[in-house]
Design a protein around this motif. Sequence first.
Motif, PDB file in Angstrom:
ATOM      1  N   UNK A   1       0.836  -1.211   0.000  1.00 18.78           N
ATOM      2  CA  UNK A   1       0.000   0.000   0.000  1.00 18.78           C
ATOM      3  C   UNK A   1       0.868   1.257   0.000  1.00 18.78           C
ATOM      4  N   UNK A   2       1.883   1.232   0.818  1.00 19.34           N
ATOM      5  CA  UNK A   2       2.762   2.393   0.928  1.00 19.34           C
ATOM      6  C   UNK A   2       3.486   2.649  -0.385  1.00 19.34           C
ATOM      7  N   UNK A   3       4.007   1.600  -0.997  1.00 23.57           N
ATOM      8  CA  UNK A   3       4.694   1.743  -2.284  1.00 23.57           C
ATOM      9  C   UNK A   3       3.729   2.300  -3.329  1.00 23.57           C
ATOM     10  N   UNK A   4       2.496   1.807  -3.359  1.00 25.20           N
ATOM     11  CA  UNK A   4       1.516   2.302  -4.332  1.00 25.20           C
ATOM     12  C   UNK A   4       1.249   3.792  -4.133  1.00 25.20           C
ATOM     13  N   UNK A   5       1.062   4.194  -2.890  1.00 31.07           N
ATOM     14  CA  UNK A   5       0.788   5.608  -2.621  1.00 31.07           C
ATOM     15  C   UNK A   5       1.979   6.489  -2.982  1.00 31.07           C
ATOM     16  N   UNK A   6       3.168   6.061  -2.598  1.00 34.44           N
ATOM     17  CA  UNK A   6       4.357   6.864  -2.906  1.00 34.44           C
ATOM     18  C   UNK A   6       4.584   6.960  -4.407  1.00 34.44           C
ATOM     19  N   UNK A   7       4.392   5.851  -5.111  1.00 37.23           N
ATOM     20  CA  UNK A   7       4.558   5.863  -6.576  1.00 37.23           C
ATOM     21  C   UNK A   7       3.497   6.743  -7.220  1.00 37.23           C
ATOM     22  N   UNK A   8       2.262   6.602  -6.778  1.00 33.62           N
ATOM     23  CA  UNK A   8       1.170   7.379  -7.359  1.00 33.62           C
ATOM     24  C   UNK A   8       1.299   8.871  -7.121  1.00 33.62           C
ATOM     25  N   UNK A   9       1.906   9.228  -5.994  1.00 42.66           N
ATOM     26  CA  UNK A   9       2.094  10.644  -5.667  1.00 42.66           C
ATOM     27  C   UNK A   9       3.419  11.207  -6.192  1.00 42.66           C
ATOM     28  N   UNK A  10       4.274  10.322  -6.719  1.00 43.65           N
ATOM     29  CA  UNK A  10       5.561  10.768  -7.251  1.00 43.65           C
ATOM     30  C   UNK A  10       6.587  11.112  -6.186  1.00 43.65           C
ATOM     31  N   UNK A  11       6.468  10.509  -5.024  1.00 43.39           N
ATOM     32  CA  UNK A  11       7.430  10.745  -3.934  1.00 43.39           C
ATOM     33  C   UNK A  11       8.583   9.757  -4.065  1.00 43.39           C
ATOM     34  N   UNK A  12       9.489  10.046  -4.981  1.00 44.43           N
ATOM     35  CA  UNK A  12      10.510   9.089  -5.388  1.00 44.43           C
ATOM     36  C   UNK A  12      11.538   8.765  -4.315  1.00 44.43           C
ATOM     37  N   UNK A  13      11.937   9.724  -3.516  1.00 46.24           N
ATOM     38  CA  UNK A  13      12.928   9.441  -2.472  1.00 46.24           C
ATOM     39  C   UNK A  13      12.358   8.464  -1.448  1.00 46.24           C
ATOM     40  N   UNK A  14      11.144   8.723  -0.990  1.00 45.55           N
ATOM     41  CA  UNK A  14      10.494   7.815  -0.046  1.00 45.55           C
ATOM     42  C   UNK A  14      10.169   6.482  -0.719  1.00 45.55           C
ATOM     43  N   UNK A  15       9.856   6.503  -2.007  1.00 47.58           N
ATOM     44  CA  UNK A  15       9.592   5.271  -2.742  1.00 47.58           C
ATOM     45  C   UNK A  15      10.813   4.365  -2.700  1.00 47.58           C
ATOM     46  N   UNK A  16      11.986   4.928  -2.961  1.00 47.93           N
ATOM     47  CA  UNK A  16      13.232   4.142  -2.901  1.00 47.93           C
ATOM     48  C   UNK A  16      13.384   3.485  -1.532  1.00 47.93           C
ATOM     49  N   UNK A  17      13.165   4.265  -0.495  1.00 49.04           N
ATOM     50  CA  UNK A  17      13.293   3.765   0.871  1.00 49.04           C
ATOM     51  C   UNK A  17      12.345   2.588   1.110  1.00 49.04           C
ATOM     52  N   UNK A  18      11.101   2.730   0.702  1.00 51.16           N
ATOM     53  CA  UNK A  18      10.118   1.678   0.967  1.00 51.16           C
ATOM     54  C   UNK A  18      10.271   0.489   0.026  1.00 51.16           C
ATOM     55  N   UNK A  19      10.829   0.686  -1.150  1.00 50.50           N
ATOM     56  CA  UNK A  19      11.153  -0.464  -2.002  1.00 50.50           C
ATOM     57  C   UNK A  19      12.258  -1.296  -1.354  1.00 50.50           C
ATOM     58  N   UNK A  20      13.234  -0.626  -0.754  1.00 47.18           N
ATOM     59  CA  UNK A  20      14.288  -1.352  -0.028  1.00 47.18           C
ATOM     60  C   UNK A  20      13.688  -2.116   1.156  1.00 47.18           C
ATOM     61  N   UNK A  21      12.710  -1.520   1.798  1.00 42.89           N
ATOM     62  CA  UNK A  21      12.078  -2.156   2.963  1.00 42.89           C
ATOM     63  C   UNK A  21      11.323  -3.420   2.589  1.00 42.89           C
ATOM     64  N   UNK A  22      10.991  -3.596   1.315  1.00 46.87           N
ATOM     65  CA  UNK A  22      10.281  -4.813   0.896  1.00 46.87           C
ATOM     66  C   UNK A  22      11.050  -6.070   1.289  1.00 46.87           C
ATOM     67  N   UNK A  23      12.362  -5.984   1.326  1.00 41.86           N
ATOM     68  CA  UNK A  23      13.169  -7.136   1.744  1.00 41.86           C
ATOM     69  C   UNK A  23      12.854  -7.531   3.179  1.00 41.86           C
ATOM     70  N   UNK A  24      12.409  -6.585   3.985  1.00 38.51           N
ATOM     71  CA  UNK A  24      12.085  -6.845   5.391  1.00 38.51           C
ATOM     72  C   UNK A  24      10.609  -7.143   5.617  1.00 38.51           C
TER      73      UNK A  24
END
Length: 127
Positions: free
Chosen positions: A61-84
């Motif tokens: 959900x978080x990745x979808x919202x960040x991607x949809x809003x264009x918040x790329x820096x936070x998107x990178x952070x939460x994509x990395x968090x997917x491993x966890x």
Amino acid sequence: MSELFDTGDATRRRTLGDAHVNRSRAGDPVLDAPFVELITEAAWGRVWSRDTIPPRERSMLTVALLAGLGNHEELRLHLRACANTGATKEDILEVMLHVAIYAGVPRANSAIRIAREVFAELEAGDG
């Protein structure tokens, strides 16, 4: 700090990793400390720590919202968090398909490029 802060801090560390959380606290105490306290209690203590949605789905959900809003820096952070959180590349592809339909193809296109970069870094051990 409050019990809510402690709960949020534990969830934040489990999701984003100790290194990120420690870096976020190393900044200017006047500018950064109140913000860190706010997000740790509100986002991580009140929302991410709820047990109603599993971490994998909350991450998606978080990745979808960040991607949809264009918040790329936070998107990178939460994509990395997917491993966890357990969200896989396949899960992220599904997220991006939804982003394309509901937030627009350009947003999804940019987010897919970022996901590709982040997952390549993680696979290379640079993440």
